[in-house]
Write an enzyme that holds these catalytic residues in place. Structure first.
Site, short mmCIF file in Angstrom:
data_model
loop_
_atom_site.label_atom_id
_atom_site.label_comp_id
_atom_site.label_asym_id
_atom_site.label_seq_id
_atom_site.Cartn_x
_atom_site.Cartn_y
_atom_site.Cartn_z
N ASP A 357 0.83 -1.19 0.00
CA ASP A 357 0.00 0.00 0.00
C ASP A 357 0.88 1.26 0.00
OD1 ASP A 357 -2.65 1.38 0.49
OD2 ASP A 357 -1.58 1.99 2.31
N GLU A 393 1.62 -0.51 -5.02
CA GLU A 393 0.70 0.58 -5.33
C GLU A 393 1.62 1.79 -5.50
OE1 GLU A 393 -3.39 2.59 -3.65
OE2 GLU A 393 -1.78 2.21 -2.22
#
Length: 716
Positions: A357, A393
């Site tokens: 993330d 990401e």
């Protein structure tokens, strides 16, 4: 639940500095904690009555405080108290009144009550005092506790599937949301690891030909106090404080510390089915929030080591994540924490990869994102982590944080440009055909320069963040009122199209168009080079009622409604058909980028060709036609340059993919010359089932239906 009772005067041995955390070896437990700032560290063993017995950690090696207790067994609750400087202006926040959780804890018990006891400042004053002392309210009984676990597990013949990227199909899912309403999952297992491993869930994934399940955060996380006050929860889980522990609320077992064993059992079940397990991990920040957040562990153990502090005023944190803090991936012990955590999940928990993330935050050396940062160096040389799937990401909210295409060679990336381009194409936004062509063929403009292959592009159109597929074709605007922020939260630019009516409609034409648009997007995803990712529930038309930021909705807004599997059976069968079609035809999952060259000297037919509606190859003027929404691409199944795993040549059928994003029928001429004498339709998204009996000869005119994809296979 029962807990071991610590001896009143436990035997204390020196123990070792490594491994960090609490490690049970079958006879006793070694405890180890890093803190460079500490003057003293106490290990606190919590008894059945909730009282603690403190053990002074006298052994210190390289700022690691440790001991070994031969009487401590699994199930023992514990924490630490760190004595040291209280000087927020210098970045130090030691507060021995706080029972601190183990950063390496492998299980946790209890809940947080968010009383004054969790905060090292006066909540009523709402101010962080730089001088003096914090309120010194003991947090024992108000915080969670760490738990010693039994690390031993019978893995049997478990083996990692190790599916090559070019054969991978990822399914992003939420442990609770996937199982909470499934009628085939026993009620006591719904919302749990055991529920996710139930045969009905695994059978569903296998019917989709999914090869990997990517779980939204399962590291132990905290439900924000603000959300709890609103009657909401941190459903998505991007709020970690325990990077080694499976989130305890997802465990069906009520045994203290039993979540780890249940998680392992789940992984073993997926591996038995040939499905990899990928974890969405959040190493960019922690649940302690900004300077006014609770003191849970890192802040009280060594604030300046674990966090990026604001230059010139160390009371505050640099925030590249929008959550209040950023982990200090420049510090060697923070880097060690991250790497130890990753290795633990691979070696002990048998997971097959990670999706990072806001990965750009981990690459920030000072302010700028650096592809040569220490974190990437460590991953590159690590013999364990470098061998699993690594998905970035590739952005954060800081300046220069959008880094799609800029990660190192080992990494694949969520391709945000693919998402945006495909959304824009099917909603009819003017865009260059060159952009669409690049995304469809693996985004060589982003990944080829770093030696990566088409599979480096994790292709997705929807994910947990934003509209699910059904809502993408049903809403123009977000409808996040249920989040308690007056619809101010969430992305306002969704690149969605409601097909003429905002929200649900009874109009048969609107319903049919929305269904076709979903088929178009699924078809585009599965026909694109790269690694496709399906968002859970898209295959059955899951809806969030227009909420594009359902991070706090632990309810029917976010959970999968499995009754839709029958209501939208056509969509489910269409998705199954498309994933299998991709699996059956290697021309759609090439290991190398197209070159646009003839396969043999003297040939005119190349590995790929882009065609206009007249059936002729496109020239530069066609590529610059910004308003054109109709294009065809020829994929040569005899021009796949890479062999299979046994070194054998790979040969496939050749296909003509015809895309029409116009709202009117477009006539297209089947190409002549050496392409084919006859074409047979394998797919037509204009039909709810995707079927077609169309057969056309070279030079014949084809009527491409409005907003549809037609796939023709060369038959002669």
């Amino acid at each position: 639940m029962s807990f071991p009772e610590p001896a009143s005067v436990p035997t204390v041995w020196p123990g070792t500095a490594y491994p960090l955390g609490a490690t049970y070896d079958g006879a006793g437990t070694n405890f180890s904690l890093f803190s460079e700032v500490a003057d003293r560290v106490e290990l606190c063993l919590i008894g059945k009555d909730g009282r603690e017995h403190r053990v002074e950690l006298d052994e210190v090696d390289g700022y690691v405080w440790h001991c070994y207790l031969p009487t401590v067994i699994p199930g023992q609750r514990y924490g630490f108290r760190v004595h040291g400087p209280w000087s927020p202006s210098a970045g130090h926040r030691c507060d021995p009144s706080k029972l601190l959780l183990d950063p390496y804890g492998k299980s946790f018990h209890g809940e947080f009550d968010f009383s004054q006891a969790l905060y090292s400042y006066d909540l009523e004053a709402d101010d962080l005092v730089s001088g003096g002392q914090p309120p010194l309210v003991d947090s024992l009984g108000h915080t969670m506790t760490s738990v010693v676990i039994n690390p031993f597990f019978q893995w049997g013949s478990d083996r990692a599937p190790r599916t090559p990227y070019h054969e991978t199909v990822i399914y992003e899912a939420h442990v609770k949301g996937m199982t909470q309403t499934h009628p085939g999952v026993p009620e006591e297992l719904r919302g749990t690891y055991a529920g996710l491993a139930h045969p009905v869930i695994i059978d569903h994934l296998k019917s989709l030909n999914v090869t990997a399940i990517e779980l939204m955060p399962v590291h132990q996380f905290l439900h924000d106090h603000r959300l709890l006050n609103l009657g909401l929860r941190n459903y998505w889980g991007y709020n970690t404080f325990g990077f080694f522990a499976p989130h305890h609320q997802y465990a069906a077992t009520k045994n203290v510390g039993g979540a780890a064993a249940e998680f392992k059992t789940m992984v073993r079940a997926f591996h038995d089915a040939g499905i990899e397990v990928i974890l969405d991990v959040v190493y960019n920040h922690t649940a302690e929030g900004d300077h006014l957040g609770p003191t849970i562990n890192f802040r009280g153990i060594d604030n300046a080591a674990y966090y990026r502090l604001l230059d010139g005023d160390n009371r505050y944190y640099k925030d590249f994540t929008g959550t209040g803090n950023s982990l200090n991936a420049r510090h060697p012990h923070t880097l060690q924490l991250i790497m130890d955590s990753l290795r633990y999940w691979v070696l002990d928990m048998h997971v097959d990869g990670f999706r990072f993330d806001l990965a750009a935050t981990l690459a920030r050396e000072f302010y700028d994102v650096d592809r040569l940062s220490a974190f990437f160096d460590l991953v590159q040389q690590d013999p364990v982590i470098s061998q699993v799937k690594l998905i970035a990401e590739p952005w954060d909210i800081g300046e220069g944080g959008y880094q799609v295409g800029n990660f190192p060679g080992l990494w694949t990336e969520w391709n945000g440009k693919y998402r945006d381009t495909v959304r824009d194409y099917w909603r009819g936004e003017p865009a260059t055909l060159g952009e669409f062509a690049s995304r469809l063929t693996g985004s060589s403009d982003l990944y080829e320069a770093t030696g990566r292959r088409p599979s480096a592009s994790i292709n997705f159109v929807t994910c947990h963040d934003g509209f699910p597929l059904n809502d993408l074709v049903t809403y123009n605007e977000k409808h996040n009122e249920a989040n308690g922020e007056d619809n101010r939260d969430g992305e306002s630019h969704n690149r969605s199209w409601n097909c003429g009516v905002e929200g649900p409609s009874d109009d048969p034409e609107i319903i049919a168009l929305r269904s076709k648009q979903m088929r178009n997007i699924i078809a585009t995803l599965m026909l694109s080079q790269g690694t496709p990712m399906i968002s859970h529930g898209d295959e059955i038309g899951r809806t969030q009622g227009g909420n594009n930021n359902a991070y706090c909705q632990d309810n029917e807004i976010s959970w999968m409604d499995w009754s839709l599997a029958e209501t939208n059976r056509d969509l489910l069968e269409f998705t199954r058909k498309l994933v299998k079609f991709r699996k059956d035809h290697p021309v759609f999952r090439r290991r190398r980028f197209f070159e646009g060259k003839p396969i043999r000297t003297g040939d005119q037919i190349r590995d790929i060709a882009w065609l206009t509606t007249s059936g002729k190859e496109m020239d530069y003027r066609d590529w610059e036609a910004r308003l054109s929404q109709c294009v065809a691409v020829f994929l040569n199944g005899e021009a796949i340059p890479t062999p299979n795993e046994r070194g054998e040549r790979v040969v496939d059928d050749s296909f003509l993919l015809c895309f029409n994003a116009h709202d009117e029928v477009q006539d297209f001429v089947a190409p002549q010359d050496d392409y084919a004498q006859q074409w047979t339709a394998d797919l037509d998204t204009a039909d709810p089932t995707g079927c077609s009996d169309l057969v056309v000869a070279a030079g014949e005119k084809i009527s491409l239906q409005p907003r549809s994809v037609l796939v023709l296979r060369k038959t002669t």
